[in-house]
Design an enzyme around this catalytic site. Structure first.
Site, short mmCIF file in Angstrom:
data_model
loop_
_atom_site.label_atom_id
_atom_site.label_comp_id
_atom_site.label_asym_id
_atom_site.label_seq_id
_atom_site.Cartn_x
_atom_site.Cartn_y
_atom_site.Cartn_z
N HIS A 210 83.26 -5.97 48.52
CA HIS A 210 83.62 -4.69 47.92
C HIS A 210 84.05 -3.66 48.95
O HIS A 210 84.37 -2.53 48.58
CB HIS A 210 82.42 -4.16 47.13
N CYS A 211 84.07 -4.04 50.23
CA CYS A 211 84.33 -3.04 51.28
C CYS A 211 85.57 -3.36 52.10
O CYS A 211 86.56 -2.64 52.04
CB CYS A 211 83.11 -2.94 52.21
N ILE A 212 85.52 -4.43 52.87
CA ILE A 212 86.56 -4.66 53.87
C ILE A 212 87.95 -4.86 53.26
O ILE A 212 88.93 -4.31 53.76
CB ILE A 212 86.17 -5.83 54.78
N ASP B 132 88.36 -0.86 51.20
CA ASP B 132 88.27 0.49 51.78
C ASP B 132 89.51 0.94 52.55
O ASP B 132 89.85 2.13 52.50
CB ASP B 132 87.04 0.57 52.69
#
Length: 439
Positions: free
Chosen positions: A281-283, A286
């Site tokens: 859900h991040c790399i 974002d």
């Protein structure tokens, strides 16, 4: 100006245990992979916590313990629910009774990689609507620079609050790595930026309970950009790791061996390993919260732009390579029997959202391949183009034209790979297979 609060979590826990009647009540909006551990950390520090989520299904899962947590955290959840210091509700009006509000909702991207801001807009809007004098509101969701100012500071000011006097606002990005037993939340420092110095000090009293120490920066914008730099750094370097893996294949050497050899240098190098794609859900998400405003402002970001193109295209490249290998043996796409090993977004987790393995599977299925999968942590999954699939519990690798290895979970056995005739290992780490192929 920056400041560091050393051992802040220990100090907060010591000061707040056992809980007293005047201890601040904290509401956490969003009880996902960030909000739930945050709520547990706050409860462990002695804060009464109200966990708020609009999904009753998620709240029921938390109550029953059917959530993806480290094994050592499950007793913490059980005890938190039993203690009465963790209450769960879908009612947003509960925000008004809280002394502090932490916003921990998802900030994904859509199918075109455009930031999807609906959840953070709704959560911040609810916090503003139910705000009262004396509250501290801390946004932790990763988002674009200026979000705290735009969605909290400005509307609260319009409501008549004086920021830093009768209400406090800050941004403190989460640093949680799901499935990581080494770097659990409480051992990782946190960055914090307050709208004013008083805001930073008020927020520190809450956030300190969730971290080993706090690094306080000059503003919410500085904290917001810090988080985007952290994860964009990872995305760029993972794209580079995959590029170097291709170079290693060209020269006939093992890319993991090269990374580990380079890692012996004690300065100027940080190991990143190649793989089937970047999940979670991040790399893979974002950096788009960094890029979108920069594009609108005409600020060029060629390194990040190129890296994200490579990150987005990696699963398709793996799938296309798999079908090229079967085609070389005269097997048409529609007749190719392919076993995909691992569909989680990374090793050691039960979560398959944003999984590059599922994008690999979907592309294979759309091209007509017969796709099966094996993942000991995920018994059932929906594969785009192939419908609901069940994990093959004890696969006979010899039954497939090709085995594609995408995720290998620790403490699970993959001896069946020894029976595979052809293996495409996108993790670069497994043995097995009579013929092993490079990406």
């Amino acid at each position: 100006m920056s400041a560091v609060y050393n051992d802040a979590a220990s100090a907060a826990a010591s000061a707040l245990a056992p809980p007293a009647s005047d201890v601040a009540t904290v509401a956490v909006i969003g009880m996902g992979y960030v909000g739930l551990p945050t709520a547990l950390a706050l409860r462990d520090a002695g804060f009464p916590v109200v966990g708020i989520d609009i999904s009753e299904q998620r709240l029921d899962a938390i109550r029953s313990g059917a959530v993806d947590l480290l094994d050592r955290d499950r007793p913490r959840l059980t005890e938190a629910l039993r203690s009465g210091l963790l209450d769960l509700t879908s009612e947003l009006r509960a925000l008004a009774a809280a002394d502090a509000v932490i916003i921990a909702v998802p900030t994904p991207v859509d199918d075109d990689f455009a930031p999807d801001l609906r959840a953070v807009h709704a959560a911040c809007g609810a916090a503003v609507m139910h705000a009262r004098a004396g509250q501290t509101i801390v946004l932790t969701s990763t988002t674009y620079v200026g979000t705290t100012q735009e969605l909290l500071v400005e509307p609260l000011t319009e409501r008549g609050f004086t920021i830093g006097e009768d209400i406090h606002v800050a941004f403190a990005p989460e640093r949680i790595n799901p499935g990581d037993a080494l770097w659990e939340q409480a051992t990782v420092p946190r960055v914090l930026g307050g709208a004013t110095q008083a805001c930073a000090e008020a927020a520190a009293q809450i956030v300190a309970a969730t971290a080993s120490k706090l690094h306080v920066v000059s503003s919410p914008e500085a904290a917001e950009l810090t988080k985007l730099q952290e994860n964009t750094f990872r995305a760029v370097n993972l794209a580079f790791a995959n590029e170097m893996a291709a170079a290693a294949g060209f020269y006939g050497v093992d890319p993991v061996e090269i990374v580990e050899a380079a890692s012996t240098k004690p300065y100027g190098y940080l190991a990143h390993y190649p793989g089937p794609g970047v999940g979670g859900h991040c790399i893979p998400v974002d950096p788009y919260y960094l890029l979108a405003p920069l594009r609108d402002g005409g600020v060029p970001s060629p390194v990040t732009e190129s890296a994200m193109v490579a990150v987005a295209g990696r699963p398709a490249a793996v799938a296309d390579r798999a079908l090229a290998l079967t085609a070389e043996r005269g097997i048409a796409d529609a007749g190719a029997r392919i076993l995909l090993v691992g569909v989680a977004y990374k090793p050691g987790v039960e979560d398959h959202r944003e999984s590059p393995a599922l994008r690999i599977a979907g592309r294979l299925a759309r091209r007509g391949a017969q796709v099966s999968y094996h993942d000991p942590l995920i018994p059932t999954v929906d594969i785009p183009g192939a419908g609901t699939q069940h994990s093959v519990v004890a696969p006979d690798a010899a039954d497939y034209d090709l085995v594609v290895v995408a995720v290998v979970h620790p403490e699970h056995h993959y001896a069946f790979l020894a029976d595979a005739e052809h293996v495409l290992d996108a993790t670069y780490r497994t043995p097995g297979g009579q013929f092993r192929h490079a990406l």
